[in-house]
Design a protein around this motif. Structure first.
Motif, mmCIF file in Angstrom:
data_model
loop_
_atom_site.group_PDB
_atom_site.id
_atom_site.type_symbol
_atom_site.label_atom_id
_atom_site.label_comp_id
_atom_site.label_asym_id
_atom_site.label_seq_id
_atom_site.Cartn_x
_atom_site.Cartn_y
_atom_site.Cartn_z
ATOM 1 N N LEU A 1 -80.487 -33.612 7.326
ATOM 2 C CA LEU A 1 -79.094 -34.005 7.145
ATOM 3 C C LEU A 1 -78.244 -33.713 8.382
ATOM 4 N N GLY A 2 -78.897 -33.631 9.544
ATOM 5 C CA GLY A 2 -78.173 -33.294 10.755
ATOM 6 C C GLY A 2 -77.022 -34.225 11.063
ATOM 7 N N SER A 3 -77.190 -35.520 10.739
ATOM 8 C CA SER A 3 -76.145 -36.511 11.017
ATOM 9 C C SER A 3 -75.184 -36.685 9.854
ATOM 10 N N ASP A 4 -75.454 -36.018 8.735
ATOM 11 C CA ASP A 4 -74.682 -36.240 7.516
ATOM 12 C C ASP A 4 -73.733 -35.088 7.181
ATOM 13 N N VAL A 5 -73.812 -34.005 7.929
ATOM 14 C CA VAL A 5 -72.975 -32.825 7.678
ATOM 15 C C VAL A 5 -72.296 -32.426 8.983
ATOM 16 N N THR A 6 -70.981 -32.325 8.952
ATOM 17 C CA THR A 6 -70.215 -31.949 10.138
ATOM 18 C C THR A 6 -69.411 -30.695 9.840
ATOM 19 N N LEU A 7 -69.553 -29.714 10.698
ATOM 20 C CA LEU A 7 -68.857 -28.428 10.576
ATOM 21 C C LEU A 7 -67.774 -28.337 11.644
ATOM 22 N N PHE A 8 -66.643 -27.740 11.287
ATOM 23 C CA PHE A 8 -65.590 -27.526 12.266
ATOM 24 C C PHE A 8 -64.908 -26.189 12.001
ATOM 25 N N THR A 9 -64.337 -25.614 13.056
ATOM 26 C CA THR A 9 -63.621 -24.345 12.913
ATOM 27 C C THR A 9 -62.122 -24.584 12.848
ATOM 28 N N ALA A 10 -61.422 -23.633 12.265
ATOM 29 C CA ALA A 10 -59.957 -23.653 12.180
ATOM 30 C C ALA A 10 -59.485 -22.209 12.112
ATOM 31 N N SER A 11 -58.215 -21.986 12.400
ATOM 32 C CA SER A 11 -57.653 -20.634 12.358
ATOM 33 C C SER A 11 -56.140 -20.722 12.232
ATOM 34 N N ASP A 12 -55.507 -19.610 11.850
ATOM 35 C CA ASP A 12 -54.054 -19.583 11.670
ATOM 36 C C ASP A 12 -53.347 -20.159 12.897
ATOM 37 N N PHE A 13 -53.744 -19.648 14.056
ATOM 38 C CA PHE A 13 -53.126 -19.999 15.335
ATOM 39 C C PHE A 13 -53.960 -19.368 16.440
ATOM 40 N N GLY A 14 -53.639 -19.711 17.705
ATOM 41 C CA GLY A 14 -54.229 -19.019 18.838
ATOM 42 C C GLY A 14 -53.447 -17.734 19.101
ATOM 43 N N ARG A 15 -53.609 -17.186 20.299
ATOM 44 C CA ARG A 15 -52.937 -15.936 20.607
ATOM 45 C C ARG A 15 -52.309 -16.013 21.996
ATOM 46 N N THR A 16 -51.533 -15.018 22.328
ATOM 47 C CA THR A 16 -50.839 -15.006 23.621
ATOM 48 C C THR A 16 -51.829 -14.747 24.754
ATOM 49 N N LEU A 17 -51.500 -15.306 25.908
ATOM 50 C CA LEU A 17 -52.277 -14.989 27.111
ATOM 51 C C LEU A 17 -51.966 -13.572 27.571
ATOM 52 N N THR A 18 -50.755 -13.144 27.403
ATOM 53 C CA THR A 18 -50.378 -11.778 27.781
ATOM 54 C C THR A 18 -51.061 -10.773 26.866
ATOM 55 N N VAL A 19 -51.216 -9.561 27.381
ATOM 56 C CA VAL A 19 -51.866 -8.478 26.652
ATOM 57 C C VAL A 19 -50.804 -7.458 26.248
ATOM 58 N N ASN A 20 -50.894 -6.980 25.006
ATOM 59 C CA ASN A 20 -49.888 -6.025 24.527
ATOM 60 C C ASN A 20 -50.300 -4.575 24.740
ATOM 61 N N GLY A 21 -51.368 -4.374 25.454
ATOM 62 C CA GLY A 21 -51.920 -3.039 25.675
ATOM 63 C C GLY A 21 -53.424 -3.111 25.525
ATOM 64 N N ASP A 22 -53.891 -3.219 24.273
ATOM 65 C CA ASP A 22 -55.334 -3.409 24.042
ATOM 66 C C ASP A 22 -55.588 -4.547 23.056
ATOM 67 N N GLY A 23 -54.634 -5.462 22.973
ATOM 68 C CA GLY A 23 -54.807 -6.614 22.099
ATOM 69 C C GLY A 23 -53.875 -7.736 22.497
ATOM 70 N N THR A 24 -53.771 -8.721 21.627
ATOM 71 C CA THR A 24 -52.915 -9.881 21.883
ATOM 72 C C THR A 24 -52.093 -10.184 20.644
ATOM 73 N N ASP A 25 -51.042 -10.971 20.817
ATOM 74 C CA ASP A 25 -50.126 -11.252 19.715
ATOM 75 C C ASP A 25 -50.230 -12.705 19.251
ATOM 76 N N HIS A 26 -49.498 -13.017 18.201
ATOM 77 C CA HIS A 26 -49.599 -14.320 17.552
ATOM 78 C C HIS A 26 -49.238 -15.457 18.505
ATOM 79 N N GLY A 27 -50.049 -16.501 18.462
ATOM 80 C CA GLY A 27 -49.802 -17.671 19.293
ATOM 81 C C GLY A 27 -49.530 -18.906 18.460
ATOM 82 N N TRP A 28 -49.987 -20.047 18.980
ATOM 83 C CA TRP A 28 -49.716 -21.333 18.320
ATOM 84 C C TRP A 28 -50.966 -22.215 18.429
ATOM 85 N N GLY A 29 -51.097 -22.955 19.513
ATOM 86 C CA GLY A 29 -52.281 -23.806 19.658
ATOM 87 C C GLY A 29 -53.534 -22.989 19.922
#
Length: 468
Positions: free
Chosen positions: A363-391
């Motif tokens: 069924l390789g041609s019959d099933v399509t998987l895709f990813t999704a998420s709330d949003f991307g994240r900031t390019l800037t770093v907040n210390g040891d992580g990143t904050d809420h983005g958009w695309g």
């Protein structure tokens, strides 16, 4: 006294009294089970892998050409250093997209944790859609800052953006576009079972809710069951068997005739849910085991039961299905350098296993998987992580995919460009409607059905993203 809301009552009752039940069966009628169902040659399925919390797009598709890598490394030094060799440029996995000319001298790579998806990309069975996110109209930095364009509601909010991604509306939305896709398939083929048209292994099932389709809930052990029934069903004791028959009659609604509207609704829910779960488990028991080994991770086991469900498609009497799986912990405000690579590896291993299982099922041609998420994240770093983005950047996987492409846009690792909403928070270049519409066409929807599903699609250019 506060008036009883019938809809809320049913929802609460089904959750507490019937943990076995899927809400999908409230209004549907079960088709008769047939172990000798005809082989279905016209089968298609969509599988949404939702990464709850907001996947950091900047660490999924990384710059690889020297100039942009140096700019990126300078901005993200505090996140790259703790990861050591895994984030050194020479250890990244360079991409060679067939449409490289689109990006000129710019080059891209995946992190080492995504080596299997990289292989699928190289083999032409995966594509990357860059900078996807909710939009109402095309938006750039100028229109965003001047507030001169209508924006999606409640940007940067987890619950609302999860809902907007799944249903084109903030928290409280009723119908997801996966469920509306299934509605169209059910209307085209009334003989298809409504009960198993949309299946979720995640507690969040808005994406799968349509006007006809209702998400059928499964766990990593399959369909739910009533423990009391299981306890007495195979007992040879006469009393136990009598008790089993009484309990079964109770749960199936055979001894609960009533003229009370709400009570009858609950009885119908119990009866249909029990029948659906028994049909699902019977189909599973009569199906050949999967030959593909899945990782023991939460996502791996969810995709395993989705693969099992797909293998049962003929016994379940479905030729179009939409699935939803999800894992969390992508809200990497802190300790991102330690946590995100492990999550990416889980995604990589699980998607690869699922892809291989579809190959083994033919069924390789019959099933399509895709990813999704709330949003991307900031390019800037907040210390040891990143904050809420958009695309954010997402993968589409399957043999039907026109792979080894990077479509959409991968904005540069910089600030104050046309797609920067601040701090490297990307303004989407591709709307969710533009991302989802090609999937709908492949699934079999007409242009009218796609337009009805996505009223805002007319606000964007009509040229289709060619990834499937």
């Amino acid at each position: 006294m506060k008036k009883l809301d019938r809809r809320k009552f049913l929802k609460a009752t089904s959750a507490s009294a019937l943990s076995l039940a899927s809400l999908s069966t409230v209004t549907s009628t079960l088709t008769s089970f047939s172990a000798s169902a005809q082989e279905n040659d016209d089968y298609k399925a969509l599988v949404c892998v939702f990464l709850f919390g907001g996947l950091d797009n900047h660490e999924v598709v990384l710059p690889y050409d020297e100039e942009n890598w140096q700019a990126y490394a300078a901005i993200r030094e505090s996140l790259l250093s703790p990861q050591g060799a895994n984030r050194e440029r020479e250890n990244l996995l360079p991409l060679f997209p067939l449409n490289q000319s689109t990006f000129g001298a710019r080059e891209f790579a995946l992190p080492p944790e995504l080596s299997r998806i990289k292989k699928l990309f190289d083999e032409g069975n995966a594509a990357i859609i860059g900078n996807v996110g909710p939009l109402i109209r095309p938006t750039d930095r100028k229109s965003f800052e001047e507030n001169s364009v209508l924006l999606p509601p409640r940007l940067f909010s987890h619950n609302d953006q999860q809902s907007v991604w799944q249903a084109n509306a903030p928290e409280g939305a009723q119908f997801g576009w996966g469920g509306l896709f299934a509605d169209a398939a059910i209307a085209q083929n009334p003989a298809q079972s409504v009960d198993f048209s949309t299946i979720s292994s995640s507690s969040d099932a808005l994406f799968l809710t349509g006007t006809l389709a209702r998400p059928y809930q499964i766990s990593t052990d399959g369909a739910a069951s009533i423990q009391l029934l299981k306890r007495f069903e195979n007992s040879e004791d006469t009393f136990d068997q009598r008790l089993y028959q009484q309990l079964r009659a109770h749960f199936s609604g055979e001894i609960n005739e009533t003229s009370h509207l709400i009570t009858q609704d609950v009885i119908n829910l119990m009866q249909n849910s029990l029948a659906a779960n028994e049909k699902y488990n019977r189909s599973k028991n009569e199906s050949e085991p999967l030959t593909t080994s899945f990782p023991a991770s939460p996502l791996g086991q969810q995709l395993r039961v989705i693969a099992e469900s797909i293998s049962m498609r003929n016994n379940l009497n479905v030729n179009r299905q939409v699935f939803f799986v999800g894992i969390g912990n992508f809200d990497t405000h802190s300790d991102q350098a330690s946590n995100l690579p492990k999550l990416l590896e889980q995604v990589d291993e699980s998607i690869d296993a699922f892809y291989r299982s579809m190959q083994s099922l033919g069924l390789g041609s019959d099933v399509t998987l895709f990813t999704a998420s709330d949003f991307g994240r900031t390019l800037t770093v907040n210390g040891d992580g990143t904050d809420h983005g958009w695309g954010g950047h997402h993968f589409v996987v399957g043999d039907a995919v026109i792979g080894q492409q990077i479509l959409g846009d991968i904005p540069p690792p910089a600030f104050e460009h046309d797609k920067d909403a601040g701090n490297g928070r990307l303004i989407p270049s591709v709307s969710i409607e533009q991302f989802a519409s090609p999937l709908g066409r492949w699934f079999g929807l007409s242009e009218e059905e796609i337009a009805n599903t996505f009223p805002n699609l007319e606000n964007f250019q009509t040229n289709e993203l060619r990834f499937i």
